[in-house]
Design an enzyme around this catalytic site. Sequence first.
Site, PDB file in Angstrom:
ATOM      1  N   ASP A  98       0.980  -1.354  -0.090  1.00 34.25           N
ATOM      2  CA  ASP A  98       0.210  -0.457  -0.477  1.00 34.25           C
ATOM      3  C   ASP A  98       0.982   1.199  -0.137  1.00 34.25           C
ATOM      4  O   ASP A  98       1.694   1.124   0.488  1.00 34.25           O
ATOM      5  CB  ASP A  98      -0.462  -0.178   1.005  1.00 34.25           C
ATOM      6  CG  ASP A  98      -2.495   0.718   1.302  1.00 34.25           C
ATOM      7  OD1 ASP A  98      -2.309   1.150   0.701  1.00 34.25           O
ATOM      8  OD2 ASP A  98      -3.207   0.035   1.085  1.00 34.25           O
ATOM      9  N   ASP A 199      -2.656   4.520  -2.270  1.00 33.15           N
ATOM     10  CA  ASP A 199      -3.693   5.896  -1.369  1.00 33.15           C
ATOM     11  C   ASP A 199      -3.710   6.782  -1.686  1.00 33.15           C
ATOM     12  O   ASP A 199      -3.142   8.083  -2.151  1.00 33.15           O
ATOM     13  CB  ASP A 199      -2.991   5.367   0.157  1.00 33.15           C
ATOM     14  CG  ASP A 199      -3.895   6.030   0.782  1.00 33.15           C
ATOM     15  OD1 ASP A 199      -5.152   5.244   2.106  1.00 33.15           O
ATOM     16  OD2 ASP A 199      -3.573   6.893   1.702  1.00 33.15           O
ATOM     17  N   HIS A 328     -10.685  -2.458   3.773  1.00 29.99           N
ATOM     18  CA  HIS A 328     -10.959  -2.105   4.946  1.00 29.99           C
ATOM     19  C   HIS A 328     -11.379  -0.449   5.406  1.00 29.99           C
ATOM     20  O   HIS A 328     -11.767   0.411   6.142  1.00 29.99           O
ATOM     21  CB  HIS A 328      -9.427  -1.754   4.757  1.00 29.99           C
ATOM     22  CG  HIS A 328      -9.354  -1.131   4.546  1.00 29.99           C
ATOM     23  ND1 HIS A 328      -8.525  -0.683   3.078  1.00 29.99           N
ATOM     24  CD2 HIS A 328      -8.747   0.452   4.486  1.00 29.99           C
ATOM     25  CE1 HIS A 328      -8.853  -0.011   2.743  1.00 29.99           C
ATOM     26  NE2 HIS A 328      -7.804   1.403   4.065  1.00 29.99           N
TER      27      HIS A 328
HETATM   28  C1  GLC Z   1      -7.507   6.122   2.302  1.00 26.68           C
HETATM   29  C2  GLC Z   1      -7.538   4.626   3.449  1.00 26.68           C
HETATM   30  C3  GLC Z   1      -8.514   4.933   4.549  1.00 26.68           C
HETATM   31  C4  GLC Z   1      -7.618   6.213   5.126  1.00 26.68           C
HETATM   32  C5  GLC Z   1      -7.208   7.260   4.276  1.00 26.68           C
HETATM   33  C6  GLC Z   1      -6.059   8.595   4.507  1.00 26.68           C
HETATM   34  O1  GLC Z   1      -8.478   6.074   2.404  1.00 26.68           O
HETATM   35  O2  GLC Z   1      -8.275   3.476   2.218  1.00 26.68           O
HETATM   36  O3  GLC Z   1      -8.232   3.970   5.323  1.00 26.68           O
HETATM   37  O4  GLC Z   1      -8.147   6.118   5.926  1.00 26.68           O
HETATM   38  O5  GLC Z   1      -7.031   6.556   2.473  1.00 26.68           O
HETATM   39  O6  GLC Z   1      -4.591   8.123   3.998  1.00 26.68           O
END
Ligand code: GLC
Length: 559
Positions: A98, A199, A328
């Site tokens: 990620d 992300d 998630h």
């Molecule tokens: C993305 C992730 C999430 C996180 C956000 C900030 O949307 O999937 O879980 O809170 O980014 O990094």
Amino acid sequence: MKKQWWHGKVAYQIYPKSFKDTNQDGVGDLRGVIEKLDYLKNLGVDILWLSPIYCSPLADQGYDISDYYNIDPRFGTMEDMDELIAEAKKRDMYILMDLVVNHCSDEHQWFQKAMEDPEGEFGKYFYIEKGRNGKPPSNLRSYFGGSVWERIGETDQYYLHLFHKKQPDLNWENPVVRKEIYSMINWWLEKGIAGFRIDAIINIKKALPFHDYEPDREDGLASCGKMLEEAKGVIDFLKEMKEETFQKYNAFTVGEVFNEKPEELPDFIGEDGCFSSMFDFRETIFGSSEKGWYDSQPIMPDDYRNCCFESQKRVEGIGFLCNIIENHDEPRGVSRYIPKGECSDASKKLLATLYFMLKGLPFIYQGQEIGMENVPFRSIADIDDISTLDEYKVALEQGISEKEAFEIACRYSRDNARVPFQWSSDKNAGFTQGSPWLMVNPEYEKLNLELQKEDPDSVFQYYKKLIALRKSEVYKDTFVYGALEPVYTEFERVMAYYRKGKDQDILVIGNFQTESRRIELPEKAAKVLLNNDDTVSWEDGYLCLNGYQAVVLELERSR
Ligand code: GLC
Ligand code: CA
């Protein structure tokens, strides 16, 4: 379309913290992932996306990284990671990390140094701005509530965080920062990972200089989305990133992209796009409101169908989407897309069939393959997720009762997907012998992998068949490259489409309701490739489907 190594693959998202705990500290770990590799291989999965396992204070569960070059000790060691990469390779499996580079953690040394000397070199790694008359530099609202600006001690300076205040935004305008990021990406690719899930990437481009927007809630703040709409040039950053990193390794990358403008699609996922693919979030964002979860509208089967087809159409001739029913950040797909009271093995299998055979790369989120559902949380104290707690507060501030605010939180909570995987009927669903970091769904004694492995009609066994069909020598070319044509869209609560390839015409059709129904089929079915029911019947040219029956048919081709 130029063929790519990842086109015909099936991907699986692991949320390591809740997957499998091997040292009984209540937290899932990398050794747990290694232990379950054969399980995943056997299921038919090729690509594994791991949610973040880097060093992190876990304020946002690892999406707040304090060291990009090390594994958080709670998840294991770098030796474990190397072993995982090697073991995956042995099995022809691919690891995606990620990539969280819109922000880092406030405990990252860059940020610590920036706080020591905001005017110095590291201050320029972040967005640090002077306040305006004792107020923050602008009125943007963070995704997790409150201002995006956090005051630095007693000074009149503030730093920017679009997410939590423990997630300061990195300044992508600074070439030194970009270089640091690219070196880190290459370091991981050198280790042998296959690519990244990327992300929150749209957020890296800000509209500068910062300024106020029309407030959209009573707090006087405006959603970050307003700024992103105005920001121009994210593609330039992404192109540079691709050229400096992914391209050299032929890496597979999938962007977490929301609300892209249609004209940008080729730049994102076209043949020369910045990413290999991106997630389809049409269904996820359907019914959402800028006011908050309390104002969201539920999604009905026909909305679901329309969203899927719109997405397919939007990328036609341009590129590949990654299809999901959950991740998630979302509640469980079966609890969301199947109307209340109608969630059953049959409807779970129907939903699986309908999304899995769409064009694109199917992703399965851990536990989805056994039909895990939303969690019957007992009270708000059961919930850990910062985003849910903020939305709960927002609902209360609207004068909504505690009971109702709690129900809303339960419906959308990210923790629905974050509770431990249900391996067996053993204590804590076989996830840990210690005390789990987040509650286990009490339904685990009835719903777990161990039971489903024994049951030929289980959701799990169905997923295995589904994956096997999609990847079968005979049909895979049609499922991967065949054209997608929606059909029977005039019917309510039917979702159906053709996949037409060079070798076959296939019809995927689901009766998205409890009542049975008859549908006139102009073509003859040569073969039933998959069926979530015992039989499938025809009567004078009509296909008769039971409630929540889904079938995949190969049609007779008149040449
Ligand atoms: C993305 C992730 C999430 C996180 C956000 C900030 O949307 O999937 O879980 O809170 O980014 O990094
Ligand atoms: Ca552990």
